[in-house]
Design a protein around this motif. Structure first.
Motif, PDB file in Angstrom:
ATOM      1  N   LYS A 319     -34.611 -22.688   7.758  1.00 34.24           N
ATOM      2  CA  LYS A 319     -33.323 -22.064   7.491  1.00 34.24           C
ATOM      3  C   LYS A 319     -33.200 -20.824   8.365  1.00 34.24           C
ATOM      4  O   LYS A 319     -34.074 -19.966   8.357  1.00 34.24           O
ATOM      5  N   ILE A 320     -32.120 -20.747   9.127  1.00 33.42           N
ATOM      6  CA  ILE A 320     -31.867 -19.620  10.027  1.00 33.42           C
ATOM      7  C   ILE A 320     -30.493 -19.048   9.698  1.00 33.42           C
ATOM      8  O   ILE A 320     -29.513 -19.781   9.653  1.00 33.42           O
ATOM      9  N   THR A 321     -30.444 -17.747   9.455  1.00 34.93           N
ATOM     10  CA  THR A 321     -29.177 -17.097   9.136  1.00 34.93           C
ATOM     11  C   THR A 321     -28.954 -15.931  10.078  1.00 34.93           C
ATOM     12  O   THR A 321     -29.773 -15.006  10.151  1.00 34.93           O
ATOM     13  N   HIS A 322     -27.857 -15.988  10.836  1.00 35.84           N
ATOM     14  CA  HIS A 322     -27.443 -14.880  11.690  1.00 35.84           C
ATOM     15  C   HIS A 322     -26.303 -14.140  10.986  1.00 35.84           C
ATOM     16  O   HIS A 322     -25.295 -14.756  10.624  1.00 35.84           O
ATOM     17  N   GLU A 323     -26.475 -12.848  10.791  1.00 33.72           N
ATOM     18  CA  GLU A 323     -25.396 -12.027  10.235  1.00 33.72           C
ATOM     19  C   GLU A 323     -24.975 -11.045  11.313  1.00 33.72           C
ATOM     20  O   GLU A 323     -25.727 -10.127  11.666  1.00 33.72           O
ATOM     21  N   LEU A 324     -23.766 -11.241  11.836  1.00 37.96           N
ATOM     22  CA  LEU A 324     -23.311 -10.508  13.008  1.00 37.96           C
ATOM     23  C   LEU A 324     -21.978  -9.832  12.714  1.00 37.96           C
ATOM     24  O   LEU A 324     -21.075 -10.446  12.122  1.00 37.96           O
ATOM     25  N   THR A 325     -21.853  -8.585  13.134  1.00 37.58           N
ATOM     26  CA  THR A 325     -20.603  -7.859  12.944  1.00 37.58           C
ATOM     27  C   THR A 325     -20.250  -7.103  14.224  1.00 37.58           C
ATOM     28  O   THR A 325     -21.129  -6.740  15.009  1.00 37.58           O
ATOM     29  N   THR A 326     -18.966  -6.867  14.405  1.00 37.00           N
ATOM     30  CA  THR A 326     -18.501  -6.044  15.513  1.00 37.00           C
ATOM     31  C   THR A 326     -17.440  -5.083  15.004  1.00 37.00           C
ATOM     32  O   THR A 326     -16.685  -5.399  14.079  1.00 37.00           O
ATOM     33  N   GLU A 327     -17.402  -3.896  15.621  1.00 37.61           N
ATOM     34  CA  GLU A 327     -16.436  -2.844  15.297  1.00 37.61           C
ATOM     35  C   GLU A 327     -16.531  -2.415  13.835  1.00 37.61           C
ATOM     36  O   GLU A 327     -15.548  -2.014  13.219  1.00 37.61           O
ATOM     37  N   ILE A 328     -17.736  -2.503  13.261  1.00 38.40           N
ATOM     38  CA  ILE A 328     -17.996  -2.062  11.889  1.00 38.40           C
ATOM     39  C   ILE A 328     -19.158  -1.073  11.934  1.00 38.40           C
ATOM     40  O   ILE A 328     -20.242  -1.408  12.421  1.00 38.40           O
ATOM     41  N   LYS A 329     -18.950   0.128  11.452  1.00 36.13           N
ATOM     42  CA  LYS A 329     -19.983   1.143  11.488  1.00 36.13           C
ATOM     43  C   LYS A 329     -21.199   0.693  10.692  1.00 36.13           C
ATOM     44  O   LYS A 329     -21.076   0.261   9.545  1.00 36.13           O
ATOM     45  N   ASP A 330     -22.380   0.796  11.318  1.00 32.27           N
ATOM     46  CA  ASP A 330     -23.648   0.414  10.707  1.00 32.27           C
ATOM     47  C   ASP A 330     -23.648  -1.044  10.261  1.00 32.27           C
ATOM     48  O   ASP A 330     -24.377  -1.428   9.337  1.00 32.27           O
ATOM     49  N   GLY A 331     -22.839  -1.861  10.882  1.00 36.18           N
ATOM     50  CA  GLY A 331     -22.789  -3.275  10.525  1.00 36.18           C
ATOM     51  C   GLY A 331     -24.040  -4.010  10.972  1.00 36.18           C
ATOM     52  O   GLY A 331     -24.715  -3.618  11.933  1.00 36.18           O
ATOM     53  N   PRO A 332     -24.400  -5.090  10.305  1.00 38.98           N
ATOM     54  CA  PRO A 332     -25.627  -5.833  10.638  1.00 38.98           C
ATOM     55  C   PRO A 332     -25.508  -6.617  11.940  1.00 38.98           C
ATOM     56  O   PRO A 332     -24.417  -7.071  12.305  1.00 38.98           O
TER      57      PRO A 332
END
Length: 350
Positions: A319-332
């Motif tokens: 099981k592989i989970t990518h949690e990606l964020t952009t333009e969010i302060k301190d985002g994962p």
């Protein structure tokens, strides 16, 4: 992190900052917006975005949950799609696999990296927290294979399971990669249902595994667990390459968390070198180690022999989970892996 994170070089050393982002592409299928509508695409970049992309292989496969902000109402209305529901009373339900979604990781240095491609199951504007309106999307890579009944396949002569899967993939118009699926069906073998049903039945008959990757390739394996080798590099997960904290054990194996690792693939070995606990500043071949006074129960033997942490070695992610964020302060911008021991893999602890 507001789109900026550490990244690693080929040497595995964290070096410098890069501007990270996500490129989201919606492909609107012919007829999705009306009987005379033609296929086109909508590309979104520089939006506030939160993507959770999970690969579990088998029937569940690769899926994506996406939240986008900053879209115009016209765009959201255009891309909104009801979840597929079997009903004769609701004429607004459109067929599955009409709209597709791709998600790419982009930065200011490297070429784009594809992390998801699949069919949209549902997409809609969420006004629940207005004025912060978001666009919610749920998509799955295997959805197209399981969308509709397919014509049965029949073989008058004995046929290898790998050949059956290759024929199903050819029907679906996707590439098939066989990694050792063994077994032969007897004369008169017939399979039916959706294309996904057929794949699951053919692989499951010989206790194998299958997965469709972000590029659309259908991979199949036999009963033997994957091993390192074959010329393919084994991704290294350690502190220098982005490993966060210490690995932890679960009921099904090991869980590790790192900065985003797009090179890690489902059911392909990874090399975890997590570093043990011990005297600060003592660096061994496998990370931090203790001293001789800790005894056999510590990370050093009675005569000062270094013992590797028990989690070091080869593991196979299921099981592989990518949690990606952009333009969010301190985002994962992280990858979480759950894995089991690779066949024949033992660490150096005695």
């Amino acid at each position: 992190m507001a789109g900026t994170v550490f990244t690693s070089t080929s040497g595995g050393v964290l070096q410098g900052f890069r501007r990270k982002g996500l490129r989201v592409t919606f492909t609107v299928g012919s007829g999705s917006l009306g009987p005379d509508a033609t296929m086109d695409s909508v590309v979104l970049e520089n939006h506030r975005c939160h993507a959770t992309i999970t690969q579990e292989g088998m029937r569940t496969g690769l899926r994506c949950e996406l939240t986008l902000e900053g879209m115009e109402m016209a765009e959201m209305n255009r891309l909104s799609m009801l979840a597929p529901t079997i009903t004769l009373a609701n004429s607004t339900v459109r067929g599955l696999a009409q709209n597709s979604l791709t998600v790419e990781v982009v930065d200011n240095i490297s070429p784009p990296e594809l992390v998801f491609s699949g069919q949209v199951l549902e997409s809609f504007a969420d006004y629940g927290k207005a004025p912060e309106v978001t666009f919610q999307v749920r998509a799955q890579a295997n959805a197209g294979l399981g969308a509709a009944q397919a014509a049965p396949l029949s073989y008058p002569q004995p046929v290898a399971a790998a050949q059956v899967v290759a024929d199903i993939a050819a029907r679906a118009g996707v590439r098939c990669a066989d990694h050792g699926l063994k077994g032969t069906f007897g004369a008169g073998y017939t399979t039916h249902g959706t294309l996904l049903d057929m794949v699951e039945r053919a692989v499951g008959a010989f206790h194998g595994a299958f997965m469709r990757d972000a590029a659309g390739t259908l991979h199949v394996w036999g009963t033997e667990a994957p091993k390192a080798g074959g010329g393919a590099p084994v991704p290294l997960l350690n502190a220098a390459s982005g490993l966060l904290g210490y690995p932890s054990y679960t009921a099904s194996g090991l869980q590790v968390r790192s900065l985003f690792r797009g090179d890690v693939e489902w059911w392909q070995p990874i090399n975890v070198q997590g570093g043990g606990l011990g005297t600060p500043g003592t660096q061994g071949a496998h990370g931090l180690v203790g001293n001789a006074s800790q005894g056999a129960a510590g990370w050093a033997g009675g005569q000062g022999a270094v013992r590797a942490p028990p989690w070091n070695g080869l593991w196979v992610p299921w099981k592989i989970t990518h949690e990606l964020t952009t333009e969010i302060k301190d985002g994962p911008w992280f990858t979480t892996l759950e894995a089991q021991r690779a066949e024949g893999s033992v660490n150096n602890a005695q």
